[in-house]
Design a protein around this motif. Structure first.
Motif, PDB file in Angstrom:
ATOM      1  N   GLU A  80      15.809 -29.217 -39.054  1.00  0.00           N
ATOM      2  CA  GLU A  80      14.404 -29.094 -38.663  1.00  0.00           C
ATOM      3  C   GLU A  80      13.437 -28.983 -39.840  1.00  0.00           C
ATOM      4  OE1 GLU A  80      14.092 -26.204 -35.471  1.00  0.00           O
ATOM      5  OE2 GLU A  80      14.871 -27.716 -34.082  1.00  0.00           O
ATOM      6  N   THR A  81      13.768 -29.609 -40.958  1.00  0.00           N
ATOM      7  CA  THR A  81      12.894 -29.629 -42.129  1.00  0.00           C
ATOM      8  C   THR A  81      12.407 -31.056 -42.352  1.00  0.00           C
ATOM      9  OG1 THR A  81      14.127 -27.808 -43.127  1.00  0.00           O
ATOM     10  CG2 THR A  81      12.749 -29.129 -44.593  1.00  0.00           C
ATOM     11  N   LYS A  82      11.096 -31.221 -42.485  1.00  0.00           N
ATOM     12  CA  LYS A  82      10.546 -32.548 -42.757  1.00  0.00           C
ATOM     13  C   LYS A  82      11.063 -33.043 -44.099  1.00  0.00           C
ATOM     14  CE  LYS A  82       6.238 -32.087 -40.181  1.00  0.00           C
ATOM     15  NZ  LYS A  82       4.761 -32.089 -40.295  1.00  0.00           N
ATOM     16  N   HIS A  83      11.397 -34.343 -44.150  1.00  0.00           N
ATOM     17  CA  HIS A  83      11.917 -34.915 -45.383  1.00  0.00           C
ATOM     18  C   HIS A  83      11.670 -36.415 -45.431  1.00  0.00           C
ATOM     19  CE1 HIS A  83      15.127 -35.225 -42.397  1.00  0.00           C
ATOM     20  NE2 HIS A  83      15.557 -36.303 -43.052  1.00  0.00           N
ATOM     21  N   PHE A 112       6.990 -38.400 -38.379  1.00  0.00           N
ATOM     22  CA  PHE A 112       5.629 -37.906 -38.518  1.00  0.00           C
ATOM     23  C   PHE A 112       4.726 -38.932 -39.209  1.00  0.00           C
ATOM     24  CE2 PHE A 112       8.386 -34.297 -38.135  1.00  0.00           C
ATOM     25  CZ  PHE A 112       7.731 -33.519 -37.197  1.00  0.00           C
ATOM     26  N   GLN A 113       5.282 -39.646 -40.179  1.00  0.00           N
ATOM     27  CA  GLN A 113       4.578 -40.726 -40.870  1.00  0.00           C
ATOM     28  C   GLN A 113       5.573 -41.851 -41.073  1.00  0.00           C
ATOM     29  OE1 GLN A 113       3.287 -39.101 -44.595  1.00  0.00           O
ATOM     30  NE2 GLN A 113       1.728 -37.796 -43.674  1.00  0.00           N
ATOM     31  N   GLY A 117       5.282 -48.461 -38.727  1.00  0.00           N
ATOM     32  CA  GLY A 117       4.768 -48.333 -37.362  1.00  0.00           C
ATOM     33  C   GLY A 117       5.787 -47.885 -36.331  1.00  0.00           C
ATOM     34  N   ARG A 118       6.789 -47.078 -36.737  1.00  0.00           N
ATOM     35  CA  ARG A 118       7.844 -46.665 -35.799  1.00  0.00           C
ATOM     36  C   ARG A 118       7.631 -45.257 -35.234  1.00  0.00           C
ATOM     37  NH1 ARG A 118      12.943 -47.138 -39.274  1.00  0.00           N
ATOM     38  NH2 ARG A 118      11.486 -46.200 -40.743  1.00  0.00           N
ATOM     39  N   ILE A 119       6.424 -44.749 -35.263  1.00  0.00           N
ATOM     40  CA  ILE A 119       6.182 -43.394 -34.720  1.00  0.00           C
ATOM     41  C   ILE A 119       6.061 -43.472 -33.214  1.00  0.00           C
ATOM     42  CG2 ILE A 119       4.553 -41.474 -34.654  1.00  0.00           C
ATOM     43  CD1 ILE A 119       4.031 -41.947 -37.593  1.00  0.00           C
TER      44      ILE A 119
END
Length: 119
Positions: A80-83, A112-113, A117-119
């Motif tokens: 659960e850590t953004k990377h 998240f980014q 365009g796969r969000i």
């Protein structure tokens, strides 16, 4: 649960990966990031990851920390850590990813980014 098979491979907009090994609660992948490409800023709810840069140089984001990672760098990404990993160079970046957790599945990606365009 593991939703991969040995030798499985996939091409992505940023490069490609192949599954090198599978165990009861782990997967080992070889990941290649093409020049000037990047993975999405993401997190996983069910797995942590350990990265080892084996060829090239990367920019790695883990949480709020951003650092350069030359060949030989080890990085741990907790659950659960953004990377993200970015290849800012003119040559391919290759790293080994070891996933561990209770659900090892490509669907366990929260983006998240993403420049593709796969969000």
């Amino acid at each position: 649960m593991i939703a991969y098979y040995l030798g499985e491979r996939e091409t992505r907009p940023w490069g490609k990966w192949i599954v090198l090994d599978i165990g009861p609660a782990y997967i080992v992948k070889r990941i290649e990031v093409m020049p000037h490409q990047q993975l999405s800023l993401q997190l996983h709810h069910h797995r942590s990851e350990h990265w080892i840069v084996i060829s090239g140089s990367a920019e790695i984001t883990i949480g709020e920390r951003v650092f350069n990672a030359p060949n030989g760098t080890h990085a741990f990404i907790p659950l659960e850590t953004k990377h993200r990993i970015v290849n800012k160079t003119d040559t391919s970046l290759i790293f080994i990813e070891i996933q561990t957790g209770d659900l090892l599945d490509e669907n366990d990606i929260v983006r998240f980014q993403d420049v593709y365009g796969r969000i």
